[in-house]
Scaffold this motif. Sequence first.
Motif, PDB file in Angstrom:
ATOM      1  N   LYS A 173       0.838  -1.204   0.000  1.00  0.00           N
ATOM      2  CA  LYS A 173       0.000   0.000   0.000  1.00  0.00           C
ATOM      3  C   LYS A 173       0.875   1.257   0.000  1.00  0.00           C
ATOM      4  O   LYS A 173       0.562   2.242  -0.682  1.00  0.00           O
ATOM      5  N   VAL A 174       1.985   1.229   0.734  1.00  0.00           N
ATOM      6  CA  VAL A 174       2.927   2.359   0.744  1.00  0.00           C
ATOM      7  C   VAL A 174       3.487   2.593  -0.652  1.00  0.00           C
ATOM      8  O   VAL A 174       3.557   3.734  -1.134  1.00  0.00           O
ATOM      9  N   GLN A 175       3.896   1.506  -1.318  1.00  0.00           N
ATOM     10  CA  GLN A 175       4.432   1.624  -2.687  1.00  0.00           C
ATOM     11  C   GLN A 175       3.379   2.200  -3.637  1.00  0.00           C
ATOM     12  O   GLN A 175       3.678   3.056  -4.488  1.00  0.00           O
ATOM     13  N   GLU A 176       2.151   1.770  -3.464  1.00  0.00           N
ATOM     14  CA  GLU A 176       1.046   2.270  -4.305  1.00  0.00           C
ATOM     15  C   GLU A 176       0.826   3.766  -4.076  1.00  0.00           C
ATOM     16  O   GLU A 176       0.673   4.544  -5.021  1.00  0.00           O
ATOM     17  N   TRP A 177       0.859   4.181  -2.801  1.00  0.00           N
ATOM     18  CA  TRP A 177       0.634   5.599  -2.481  1.00  0.00           C
ATOM     19  C   TRP A 177       1.820   6.467  -2.914  1.00  0.00           C
ATOM     20  O   TRP A 177       1.648   7.619  -3.295  1.00  0.00           O
ATOM     21  N   GLU A 178       3.043   5.905  -2.851  1.00  0.00           N
ATOM     22  CA  GLU A 178       4.213   6.677  -3.294  1.00  0.00           C
ATOM     23  C   GLU A 178       4.160   6.956  -4.791  1.00  0.00           C
ATOM     24  O   GLU A 178       4.539   8.052  -5.243  1.00  0.00           O
ATOM     25  N   LYS A 179       3.673   5.998  -5.568  1.00  0.00           N
ATOM     26  CA  LYS A 179       3.493   6.229  -7.016  1.00  0.00           C
ATOM     27  C   LYS A 179       2.432   7.300  -7.257  1.00  0.00           C
ATOM     28  O   LYS A 179       2.559   8.142  -8.138  1.00  0.00           O
ATOM     29  N   ARG A 180       1.400   7.247  -6.413  1.00  0.00           N
ATOM     30  CA  ARG A 180       0.316   8.237  -6.535  1.00  0.00           C
ATOM     31  C   ARG A 180       0.821   9.628  -6.161  1.00  0.00           C
ATOM     32  O   ARG A 180       0.391  10.628  -6.751  1.00  0.00           O
ATOM     33  N   LYS A 211       1.436  17.634  -4.310  1.00  0.00           N
ATOM     34  CA  LYS A 211       0.943  18.623  -3.342  1.00  0.00           C
ATOM     35  C   LYS A 211      -0.130  18.061  -2.411  1.00  0.00           C
ATOM     36  O   LYS A 211      -0.713  18.808  -1.620  1.00  0.00           O
ATOM     37  N   ASN A 212      -0.399  16.765  -2.533  1.00  0.00           N
ATOM     38  CA  ASN A 212      -1.415  16.125  -1.695  1.00  0.00           C
ATOM     39  C   ASN A 212      -0.816  15.895  -0.296  1.00  0.00           C
ATOM     40  O   ASN A 212      -0.178  14.880  -0.018  1.00  0.00           O
ATOM     41  N   LYS A 213      -0.997  16.888   0.593  1.00  0.00           N
ATOM     42  CA  LYS A 213      -0.420  16.832   1.933  1.00  0.00           C
ATOM     43  C   LYS A 213      -0.960  15.676   2.767  1.00  0.00           C
ATOM     44  O   LYS A 213      -0.243  15.051   3.551  1.00  0.00           O
ATOM     45  N   GLU A 214      -2.253  15.400   2.600  1.00  0.00           N
ATOM     46  CA  GLU A 214      -2.879  14.340   3.390  1.00  0.00           C
ATOM     47  C   GLU A 214      -2.298  12.970   3.018  1.00  0.00           C
ATOM     48  O   GLU A 214      -2.019  12.142   3.878  1.00  0.00           O
ATOM     49  N   LEU A 215      -2.077  12.781   1.708  1.00  0.00           N
ATOM     50  CA  LEU A 215      -1.500  11.528   1.241  1.00  0.00           C
ATOM     51  C   LEU A 215      -0.048  11.392   1.707  1.00  0.00           C
ATOM     52  O   LEU A 215       0.389  10.326   2.129  1.00  0.00           O
ATOM     53  N   LYS A 216       0.703  12.519   1.655  1.00  0.00           N
ATOM     54  CA  LYS A 216       2.099  12.526   2.093  1.00  0.00           C
ATOM     55  C   LYS A 216       2.196  12.172   3.581  1.00  0.00           C
ATOM     56  O   LYS A 216       3.051  11.396   4.012  1.00  0.00           O
TER      57      LYS A 216
END
Length: 516
Positions: A211-218, A224-229
């Motif tokens: 899931k971390v790898q998926e979100w890092e690609k996103r 600029k997506n602070k919440e995702l970061k």
Amino acid sequence: MKHDHISFLEYNINQLMLPMDISELIPQHSVARVVNEMIERIPDNHFLRYYPGGGRSSYHPKMMTKILVYAYTQKIYSGREIARQLEENISLPLLWLSAFQKPDFRTINRFRSERGKGLVEELFKQVLMLLVEEGHVHLDDYFVDGTKIEANANRYTFVWKKSTENYKKKLETKVDQLIQHIDGIVAKEEIEPPSKEETKSLITSEKIEKKVQEWEKRLEQEPKNKELKKAVKKMKTDFLPRSAKYEKQLATCGERNSYSKTDPDATFMRMKEDHMKNGQLKPGYNVQMASNDQFILAYTVHQRPGDTRCLISHLQEAKEKFGVKAKNVIADAGYGSEENYAYLEEQGQEAYVKYGMYEKEQTRSFKKNPHHQSNWVYDEEKDVFLCAAGKELSFVSEKRQRTEFGYESTTRIYQCRECEGCPFRSACTTSKHGRSTQVNTTYQQYKKKVQERLWTDEGKQLYAKRKVDIESVFGQFKGNRSFRRFSLRGLAKVSIEIGLISIAHNLLKKAARGAA
């Protein structure tokens, strides 16, 4: 002041007279002589098989074995202390056994740890065979019992399986909530609700990492997506390491309920040596031993606190490693289970092993208790029990249990449906559903056989001898030789220590008999 008629033995500290042979200074019946004699009688090939060859010259394994075994007979369990005794010429028997060679503590500890396990087990077997040949030991009667010995570990660095499972469950809930919040969807949809096993592994460190790898690609697309970061950082620095830690802890526990961080093989157990008198659990090992005439026949080390489920594996190891399979097995009620009785009967060994209720069943109050199932009438044709009030307890269900060794036991459950208004109800049961009873026919048959065996003259003599035999061995270990805590860590190394002290015990017994 004048002193008349005073004479002294000659004393000259610079005198250079010594016996030509140091062995002349060793008493005839010293245990050092017994250690030397017994180990010399063991063929070299039993020692050399643990040496690959090549490299620099090594100390002879017989010499190293002699100084270790002799040190254990003298309550010296530290490699540093053995080396100090040799270096400072403190112990004459040690110097004699080492032929004035002085290995340092690292060499002693390395020999004990690296060569130890197979060598010590083989050595114990060879010494036992020599004792049998000499008539000191007989293998017919096998007195077995267990004792707990504290591990060489911090008493407060514990990990409890139940607590870890609870922490992991709470973490999984947080991870699932974060995934749902960021992705905006349910992390995993199921047409059918997941089973208990699936639920346990629903959120794993592997899934978190993916899931971390998926979100890092996103994040590359939405920098600029602070919440995702923030979510990625939380997952990487907090949830992922915690999840991996809990998984590792549960894997280390296995079937155990706990382990120590400083010795992961040690389990927290209740010890008899409780100096604070508060029932404190300490990291330790359950040592199972068998003896005959106070000579040790076999030893095994276990990670579970209870004795009951240790017996079969102990007997199997005793046969495989030490070649010991006795005719009679004598043990206390801690070993009295259906599975153990079945195993002993299958192996053709006579069980003189009490069961949990044995002593209570011999009392007059128990025999006259009208509300105990053993005092009821059983109607075989109708398959019902008749209680004290003449009410029927009929068959309701059957439950089966399979042990880790594959043994399956069957228990039948009977229930009374006429307890309402019975004058004996308060004395018979406190259950709001009425009186029920469980019957294991196979176990009852085994108990009957054991009971009859223990009632014989031979059975009474053997069971009376049990306390004098095996419990005296533990008394020697813990009392006379102060062996209450291991020096080494890990199951393999702890087994080496028990092997060494068992060999030392047997040679001390032989030396004592020779001196008598």
